[in-house]
Structure formats: C-alpha cells, structure tokens
Design an enzyme around this catalytic site. Sequence first.
Site, PDB file in Angstrom:
ATOM      1  N   THR A  16       0.837  -1.210   0.000  1.00  0.00           N
ATOM      2  CA  THR A  16       0.000   0.000   0.000  1.00  0.00           C
ATOM      3  C   THR A  16       0.868   1.254   0.000  1.00  0.00           C
ATOM      4  O   THR A  16       0.601   2.208  -0.748  1.00  0.00           O
ATOM      5  CB  THR A  16      -0.940   0.006   1.219  1.00  0.00           C
ATOM      6  OG1 THR A  16      -1.678  -1.209   1.226  1.00  0.00           O
ATOM      7  CG2 THR A  16      -1.903   1.175   1.167  1.00  0.00           C
ATOM      8  N   LYS A  37      -7.998  -1.190  -4.546  1.00  0.00           N
ATOM      9  CA  LYS A  37      -7.792  -2.453  -3.823  1.00  0.00           C
ATOM     10  C   LYS A  37      -9.110  -3.214  -3.958  1.00  0.00           C
ATOM     11  O   LYS A  37     -10.033  -3.036  -3.156  1.00  0.00           O
ATOM     12  CB  LYS A  37      -7.447  -2.160  -2.363  1.00  0.00           C
ATOM     13  CG  LYS A  37      -7.348  -3.388  -1.486  1.00  0.00           C
ATOM     14  CD  LYS A  37      -5.971  -3.595  -0.934  1.00  0.00           C
ATOM     15  CE  LYS A  37      -5.969  -4.735   0.079  1.00  0.00           C
ATOM     16  NZ  LYS A  37      -4.614  -5.103   0.492  1.00  0.00           N
ATOM     17  N   ASP A  49      -6.706   0.314   3.322  1.00  0.00           N
ATOM     18  CA  ASP A  49      -5.802   0.388   2.167  1.00  0.00           C
ATOM     19  C   ASP A  49      -6.477   1.091   0.994  1.00  0.00           C
ATOM     20  O   ASP A  49      -5.894   1.980   0.362  1.00  0.00           O
ATOM     21  CB  ASP A  49      -5.380  -1.023   1.723  1.00  0.00           C
ATOM     22  CG  ASP A  49      -4.358  -1.636   2.653  1.00  0.00           C
ATOM     23  OD1 ASP A  49      -4.035  -1.016   3.689  1.00  0.00           O
ATOM     24  OD2 ASP A  49      -3.875  -2.741   2.338  1.00  0.00           O
ATOM     25  N   GLU A 111      -3.767  -2.948  -6.165  1.00  0.00           N
ATOM     26  CA  GLU A 111      -3.077  -3.689  -5.100  1.00  0.00           C
ATOM     27  C   GLU A 111      -3.754  -5.042  -4.922  1.00  0.00           C
ATOM     28  O   GLU A 111      -4.984  -5.134  -4.871  1.00  0.00           O
ATOM     29  CB  GLU A 111      -3.118  -2.910  -3.762  1.00  0.00           C
ATOM     30  CG  GLU A 111      -2.387  -3.686  -2.662  1.00  0.00           C
ATOM     31  CD  GLU A 111      -2.415  -3.017  -1.279  1.00  0.00           C
ATOM     32  OE1 GLU A 111      -2.716  -1.823  -1.178  1.00  0.00           O
ATOM     33  OE2 GLU A 111      -2.126  -3.732  -0.298  1.00  0.00           O
ATOM     34  N   GLY A 112      -2.923  -6.105  -4.816  1.00  0.00           N
ATOM     35  CA  GLY A 112      -3.466  -7.433  -4.529  1.00  0.00           C
ATOM     36  C   GLY A 112      -3.858  -7.529  -3.071  1.00  0.00           C
ATOM     37  O   GLY A 112      -4.275  -6.549  -2.445  1.00  0.00           O
ATOM     38  N   GLY A 114      -2.260  -9.509   0.495  1.00  0.00           N
ATOM     39  CA  GLY A 114      -1.240 -10.397   1.060  1.00  0.00           C
ATOM     40  C   GLY A 114      -0.182 -10.786   0.027  1.00  0.00           C
ATOM     41  O   GLY A 114       0.275  -9.951  -0.745  1.00  0.00           O
ATOM     42  N   ASN A 171      11.903  -3.785  -0.014  1.00  0.00           N
ATOM     43  CA  ASN A 171      11.488  -2.683   0.853  1.00  0.00           C
ATOM     44  C   ASN A 171      12.005  -2.905   2.279  1.00  0.00           C
ATOM     45  O   ASN A 171      11.817  -3.971   2.856  1.00  0.00           O
ATOM     46  CB  ASN A 171       9.954  -2.614   0.837  1.00  0.00           C
ATOM     47  CG  ASN A 171       9.416  -1.418   1.583  1.00  0.00           C
ATOM     48  OD1 ASN A 171      10.134  -0.443   1.801  1.00  0.00           O
ATOM     49  ND2 ASN A 171       8.159  -1.484   1.981  1.00  0.00           N
TER      50      ASN A 171
HETATM   51  N1  LIG Z   1       9.786   1.868   3.388  1.00  0.00           N
HETATM   52  C1  LIG Z   1       9.185   1.849   4.573  1.00  0.00           C
HETATM   53  N2  LIG Z   1       9.705   2.534   5.620  1.00  0.00           N
HETATM   54  C2  LIG Z   1       9.101   2.503   6.821  1.00  0.00           C
HETATM   55  N3  LIG Z   1       7.976   1.831   7.098  1.00  0.00           N
HETATM   56  C3  LIG Z   1       7.417   1.139   6.107  1.00  0.00           C
HETATM   57  C4  LIG Z   1       7.972   1.112   4.803  1.00  0.00           C
HETATM   58  N4  LIG Z   1       7.180   0.340   4.021  1.00  0.00           N
HETATM   59  C5  LIG Z   1       6.184  -0.092   4.809  1.00  0.00           C
HETATM   60  N5  LIG Z   1       6.320   0.399   6.058  1.00  0.00           N
HETATM   61  C6  LIG Z   1       5.475   0.120   7.227  1.00  0.00           C
HETATM   62  O1  LIG Z   1       4.953  -1.172   7.099  1.00  0.00           O
HETATM   63  C7  LIG Z   1       3.537  -1.142   7.295  1.00  0.00           C
HETATM   64  C8  LIG Z   1       2.944  -2.107   6.292  1.00  0.00           C
HETATM   65  O2  LIG Z   1       3.015  -1.519   5.025  1.00  0.00           O
HETATM   66  P1  LIG Z   1       1.781  -1.655   4.038  1.00  0.00           P
HETATM   67  O3  LIG Z   1       0.501  -1.433   4.754  1.00  0.00           O
HETATM   68  O4  LIG Z   1       2.063  -0.812   2.844  1.00  0.00           O
HETATM   69  O5  LIG Z   1       1.926  -3.215   3.678  1.00  0.00           O
HETATM   70  P2  LIG Z   1       1.011  -4.088   2.729  1.00  0.00           P
HETATM   71  O6  LIG Z   1       1.890  -5.013   1.997  1.00  0.00           O
HETATM   72  O7  LIG Z   1       0.134  -3.204   1.934  1.00  0.00           O
HETATM   73  O8  LIG Z   1       0.138  -4.890   3.810  1.00  0.00           O
HETATM   74  P3  LIG Z   1      -1.244  -5.681   3.560  1.00  0.00           P
HETATM   75  O9  LIG Z   1      -0.848  -7.070   3.188  1.00  0.00           O
HETATM   76  O10 LIG Z   1      -1.914  -5.601   4.908  1.00  0.00           O
HETATM   77  O11 LIG Z   1      -2.013  -4.979   2.510  1.00  0.00           O
HETATM   78  C9  LIG Z   1       3.102   0.302   7.090  1.00  0.00           C
HETATM   79  O12 LIG Z   1       2.106   0.696   7.963  1.00  0.00           O
HETATM   80  C10 LIG Z   1       4.341   1.067   7.405  1.00  0.00           C
HETATM   81  O13 LIG Z   1       4.323   1.405   8.782  1.00  0.00           O
HETATM   82 MG   LIG Z   2      -1.901  -3.105   1.859  1.00  0.00          MG
END
Ligand SMILES: Nc1ncnc2c1ncn2[C@@H]1O[C@H](COP(=O)(O)OP(=O)(O)OP(=O)(O)O)[C@@H](O)[C@H]1O
Ligand SMILES: [Mg+2]
Length: 224
Positions: A16, A37, A49, A111-112, A114, A171
């Site tokens: 996200t 999403k 998201d 966005e997918g 998980g 990341n």
């Molecule tokens: N580059 C980054 N630097 C710092 N924190 C990050 C970074 N990328 C992600 N995060 C942290 O990780 C958390 C999870 O990121 P995000 O919600 O984008 O993951 P996701 O893959 O979309 O998760 P989901 O599977 O729940 O959709 C965010 O809330 C953020 O706090």
């Molecule tokens: Mg997400």
Amino acid sequence: MQGTFITATGTGVGKTWLACALATACVQRGKRVAAMKPIETGCDPEPRDAIALAQACGNDSLANASGFYRAKDALAPYAIERRGGPKVGSLRALAKRIRELGKEADYSIVEGIGGVLVPIDREHTIADLGALLDLQTVVVARNDLGVLSYTLTAMEALRRRKISVRAIVLNHVERSSRQDLSRLSNREVLADYFPRIPVLRVPRVQSENDLVDAAVELYNTLKI
Ligand SMILES: Nc1ncnc2c1ncn2[C@@H]1O[C@H](COP(=O)(O)OP(=O)(O)OP(=O)(O)O)[C@@H](O)[C@H]1O
Ligand SMILES: [Mg+2]
C-alpha cells in the site's frame, strides 16, 4: 488498460505504501490515476488500504466502488467463506469491473492482497486475478533475511501462471536497528537470478510521503 498489479511475498511488506507513493508520483506528472484495492479484508469497518489508495489518486469514490469485495475478518477470502462469510465470486466479473473503473484514468494501480497465492476461493488465488488483469506486475518483498527464498517462491508461482514481472522491490520495513547482513547482498543475488528484471531497493522512511524517490524510480522503470 494501462497499469500495474502490485503483489508481494506476503502481508505487511509495503504494497500500500509503495502503491500510494507511485500514485502520487503519477498525479504529480499530470496523469489521471485509478488506484484500487478490489479485494480487502480486515475492514473494521473501513477498507483502510483502499481509502489510502483512493486519496493518493484523488478519487475517493474508488475506495468503496460497487463490485469490490470487502469483509471484516482479517483473513484470506477463502478462509472467510469457510466461516460462512461473504464470497468473492467471479474473478472475471471483478476484473471487468476493475477495467471499467480504469477506463476513466490514464493509468491504473491495483493492489493485490497479502502474498501471491492468497486463496480467494477453493480454486483460485489472487495470482489468478493478476493473470486476468494482465498488467505490469510488481513484486514487493521485505528486505531482510529470508527474502531470497520468499522472492524465488513468489516468482516461480507467477511464472507458472505466465505472469511476467516488470520489477521486484526490496522494501526496508523492519523497525529494529539490528544489523541484517543479508541487506548488503539481497539485491545483487536477486539480480543474478533475474538479470532481465530490475530489482529496486526502498529505504526505511518515516512516512509514505518520503518514498518519493523510490516511487519515481519505479515510475521510470514501468515507463508510465
Ligand atoms: N519503506 C518503509 N519505511 C518505513 N515503514 C514502512 C515502509 N514500508 C512499509 N512500512 C510500514 O509497514 C507497514 C505495512 O506496510 P503496508 O501497509 O504498505 O503493507 P502491505 O503489503 O500493503 O500490507 P497488507 O498485506 O496488509 O495490505 C506500514 O504501515 C508502514 O508502517
Ligand atoms: Mg496493503
């Protein structure tokens, strides 16, 4: 439809955040973006998201577009179905809806949910939706020890479904200041395994707004 499908090695790796940053980069360059999403669980009560994505592209209505799947339990859709909750239904219909919404934009960001093989029903995973959409696929992975196997596993699953990957994004999500030696070589190892696929590295930052440089690199890689 021009766009990207953002999938990952697992949950919470930054899909996200990266998708929002990419949407912002697109908007700043004058593109009309539809960031969506289509399947979100753990909506308690809001799809967080989807709301973040909709805000990033300046189209709030996308967060709760009709035809999208929303469920309260933080589980895979098939696990929700087994508990008697809502079913996702036809992935073809969902892909059609995504394309309809994407028609009003220059570029779509989807966005997918998980990782690549989250079960949508007994027969399908989120990768099957990705295959139907046929967009530029980006795989996001957490840049720490273990990422090599997670990424190779995800790439094999995608290849089996004839989904070609346009970029891998490593990341830095981990909060701890613990030294992780793997971060010094993860990118290079993956680049050796996938010489034709750009492997981008994203630093740990304070807020998703700080991911501008990473988003621009991805924007250029995807040739948006
Ligand atoms: N580059 C980054 N630097 C710092 N924190 C990050 C970074 N990328 C992600 N995060 C942290 O990780 C958390 C999870 O990121 P995000 O919600 O984008 O993951 P996701 O893959 O979309 O998760 P989901 O599977 O729940 O959709 C965010 O809330 C953020 O706090
Ligand atoms: Mg997400």
